[in-house]
Design a protein around this motif. Structure first.
Motif, mmCIF file in Angstrom:
data_model
loop_
_atom_site.group_PDB
_atom_site.id
_atom_site.type_symbol
_atom_site.label_atom_id
_atom_site.label_comp_id
_atom_site.label_asym_id
_atom_site.label_seq_id
_atom_site.Cartn_x
_atom_site.Cartn_y
_atom_site.Cartn_z
ATOM 1 N N ASN A 144 0.829 -1.218 0.000
ATOM 2 C CA ASN A 144 0.000 0.000 0.000
ATOM 3 C C ASN A 144 0.859 1.263 0.000
ATOM 4 O OD1 ASN A 144 0.957 -0.027 2.620
ATOM 5 N ND2 ASN A 144 -1.033 -0.427 3.558
ATOM 6 N N ASN A 145 1.856 1.280 -0.876
ATOM 7 C CA ASN A 145 2.730 2.445 -1.058
ATOM 8 C C ASN A 145 3.431 2.903 0.216
ATOM 9 O OD1 ASN A 145 2.405 2.759 -3.846
ATOM 10 N ND2 ASN A 145 0.449 3.802 -3.535
ATOM 11 N N GLY A 146 3.790 1.955 1.052
ATOM 12 C CA GLY A 146 4.569 2.256 2.239
ATOM 13 C C GLY A 146 3.780 2.662 3.466
ATOM 14 N N ASN A 147 2.463 2.606 3.407
ATOM 15 C CA ASN A 147 1.664 2.939 4.595
ATOM 16 C C ASN A 147 1.812 1.885 5.680
ATOM 17 O OD1 ASN A 147 0.547 5.428 3.752
ATOM 18 N ND2 ASN A 147 -0.837 4.317 2.397
ATOM 19 N N SER A 148 2.006 0.633 5.279
ATOM 20 C CA SER A 148 2.278 -0.435 6.246
ATOM 21 C C SER A 148 3.216 -1.436 5.586
ATOM 22 C CB SER A 148 0.977 -1.117 6.696
ATOM 23 O OG SER A 148 0.348 -1.743 5.593
ATOM 24 N N TRP A 149 3.934 -2.169 6.414
ATOM 25 C CA TRP A 149 4.946 -3.111 5.928
ATOM 26 C C TRP A 149 4.778 -4.454 6.617
ATOM 27 C CZ3 TRP A 149 8.500 -1.851 2.149
ATOM 28 C CH2 TRP A 149 8.526 -0.494 1.778
ATOM 29 N N SER A 150 5.155 -5.517 5.917
ATOM 30 C CA SER A 150 5.145 -6.844 6.538
ATOM 31 C C SER A 150 6.196 -6.888 7.644
ATOM 32 C CB SER A 150 5.440 -7.925 5.491
ATOM 33 O OG SER A 150 6.751 -7.775 4.969
ATOM 34 N N ALA A 151 6.022 -7.823 8.562
ATOM 35 C CA ALA A 151 6.990 -7.961 9.656
ATOM 36 C C ALA A 151 8.368 -8.263 9.075
ATOM 37 C CB ALA A 151 6.561 -9.090 10.586
ATOM 38 N N PRO A 152 9.428 -7.605 9.573
ATOM 39 C CA PRO A 152 10.781 -7.911 9.090
ATOM 40 C C PRO A 152 11.097 -9.384 9.313
ATOM 41 C CG PRO A 152 10.780 -5.910 10.403
ATOM 42 C CD PRO A 152 9.425 -6.542 10.567
ATOM 43 N N HIS A 153 11.741 -9.991 8.338
ATOM 44 C CA HIS A 153 12.073 -11.410 8.426
ATOM 45 C C HIS A 153 13.395 -11.666 7.703
ATOM 46 C CE1 HIS A 153 9.811 -10.743 4.741
ATOM 47 N NE2 HIS A 153 10.566 -11.679 4.219
ATOM 48 N N ARG A 154 14.069 -12.728 8.118
ATOM 49 C CA ARG A 154 15.343 -13.106 7.506
ATOM 50 C C ARG A 154 15.085 -13.724 6.143
ATOM 51 N NH1 ARG A 154 19.683 -17.100 10.343
ATOM 52 N NH2 ARG A 154 19.405 -15.674 12.074
ATOM 53 N N VAL A 155 15.830 -13.258 5.132
ATOM 54 C CA VAL A 155 15.660 -13.743 3.760
ATOM 55 C C VAL A 155 16.385 -15.061 3.549
ATOM 56 C CG1 VAL A 155 16.148 -13.208 1.330
ATOM 57 C CG2 VAL A 155 15.374 -11.402 2.879
ATOM 58 N N ASP A 156 17.541 -15.222 4.166
ATOM 59 C CA ASP A 156 18.419 -16.361 3.906
ATOM 60 C C ASP A 156 19.099 -16.764 5.200
ATOM 61 O OD1 ASP A 156 20.215 -18.055 2.130
ATOM 62 O OD2 ASP A 156 21.683 -16.706 3.027
ATOM 63 N N ASP A 157 19.318 -18.051 5.374
ATOM 64 C CA ASP A 157 19.940 -18.540 6.610
ATOM 65 C C ASP A 157 21.399 -18.934 6.452
ATOM 66 O OD1 ASP A 157 17.673 -18.243 8.188
ATOM 67 O OD2 ASP A 157 16.870 -20.177 7.561
ATOM 68 N N PHE A 158 21.999 -18.670 5.298
ATOM 69 C CA PHE A 158 23.368 -19.102 5.080
ATOM 70 C C PHE A 158 24.351 -17.945 4.993
ATOM 71 C CE2 PHE A 158 26.889 -20.328 2.244
ATOM 72 C CZ PHE A 158 27.437 -21.348 2.997
ATOM 73 N N TYR A 159 24.084 -16.980 4.121
ATOM 74 C CA TYR A 159 25.063 -15.926 3.844
ATOM 75 C C TYR A 159 25.013 -14.782 4.851
ATOM 76 C CZ TYR A 159 25.973 -17.982 -0.718
ATOM 77 O OH TYR A 159 26.349 -18.824 -1.724
ATOM 78 N N ARG A 160 26.185 -14.482 5.403
ATOM 79 C CA ARG A 160 26.354 -13.259 6.179
ATOM 80 C C ARG A 160 27.017 -12.247 5.245
ATOM 81 N NH1 ARG A 160 25.955 -14.046 12.091
ATOM 82 N NH2 ARG A 160 25.697 -16.261 12.441
ATOM 83 N N VAL A 161 26.577 -11.015 5.352
ATOM 84 C CA VAL A 161 26.950 -10.004 4.379
ATOM 85 C C VAL A 161 28.020 -9.078 4.931
ATOM 86 C CG1 VAL A 161 26.042 -8.109 2.984
ATOM 87 C CG2 VAL A 161 24.694 -10.177 3.308
ATOM 88 N N HIS A 162 28.975 -8.748 4.076
ATOM 89 C CA HIS A 162 30.128 -7.939 4.463
ATOM 90 C C HIS A 162 29.784 -6.473 4.641
ATOM 91 C CE1 HIS A 162 34.014 -5.916 3.963
ATOM 92 N NE2 HIS A 162 34.566 -7.040 4.334
ATOM 93 N N ASP A 163 29.065 -5.896 3.699
ATOM 94 C CA ASP A 163 28.896 -4.444 3.685
ATOM 95 C C ASP A 163 27.429 -4.030 3.630
ATOM 96 O OD1 ASP A 163 29.895 -1.684 3.353
ATOM 97 O OD2 ASP A 163 29.145 -1.881 1.316
#
Length: 191
Positions: free
Chosen positions: A37-56
């Motif tokens: 809805n154009n940013g009026n509400s957002w789904s609950a934050p959730h982890r996309v992937d369980d393997f890769y940790r990101v450097h930057d």
């Protein structure tokens, strides 16, 4: 952040890396949230992937058919995954009508290295995602690759005269917006 169509609805998708030293189990992983809805509400934050940790950091690009790619520089893990340190990785992602983003079936094991976040944009005229990244060492050149809807980025191209100490930013105009058709632009700071 990217926009796409999911289940006939326009969706905004935002991805980020969770850095929280007090939560070692989740720090360094990519998280996402979706708005229908154009940013009026957002789904609950959730982890996309369980393997890769990101450097930057992390980037996402999507087309209007619900296809999306997530790209980042892999942090690797000392001793266990040291071979992956600073390697560029890209994976397809799935977005559900419930607003859940998950890693898709395609993971690209790219040989390129960088210390900072790559970027991606959708080029509608060619039906390709365009990826840009800075090489690993400081004050080095930028490069680009292209990926069709389901294939990994390939066609490595060095961008001459692009020496930079920062990551590039990519964006694409739709074909109707410019007299020359769809174009992808890469912004960077030149050294």
């Amino acid at each position: 952040i990217a926009t796409t169509i999911i289940g006939g609805q326009r969706a905004w998708v935002v991805v980020w890396v969770n850095y929280d030293e007090s939560d070692r189990g989740n720090t360094g992983f990519t998280f996402a949230s979706v708005s229908f809805n154009n940013g009026n509400s957002w789904s609950a934050p959730h982890r996309v992937d369980d393997f890769y940790r990101v450097h930057d950091g992390v980037s996402i690009a999507a087309n209007d058919d619900g296809k999306c790619w997530v790209t980042f520089t892999w942090a690797g893990e000392k001793d266990d995954w040291e071979y992956g340190q600073n390697k560029v990785r890209t994976f397809s992602c799935n977005i559900s009508p419930a607003g859940v983003v998950s890693r898709g079936s395609n993971t690209c094991f790219q040989s390129q290295h960088s210390r900072i976040t790559p970027d991606m944009a959708w080029h509608s005229d060619t039906g390709k995602f365009v990826q840009g990244f800075r090489e690993q060492d400081y004050n080095t050149s930028l490069n680009s690759l292209g990926a069709t809807g389901d294939s990994c980025p390939s066609g490595f191209q060095h961008i001459s005269g692009s020496t930079s100490h920062v990551a590039p930013g990519l964006a694409s105009n739709p074909a109707w917006a410019t007299p020359t058709g769809n174009e992808t632009v890469m912004w960077f700071t030149r050294e």
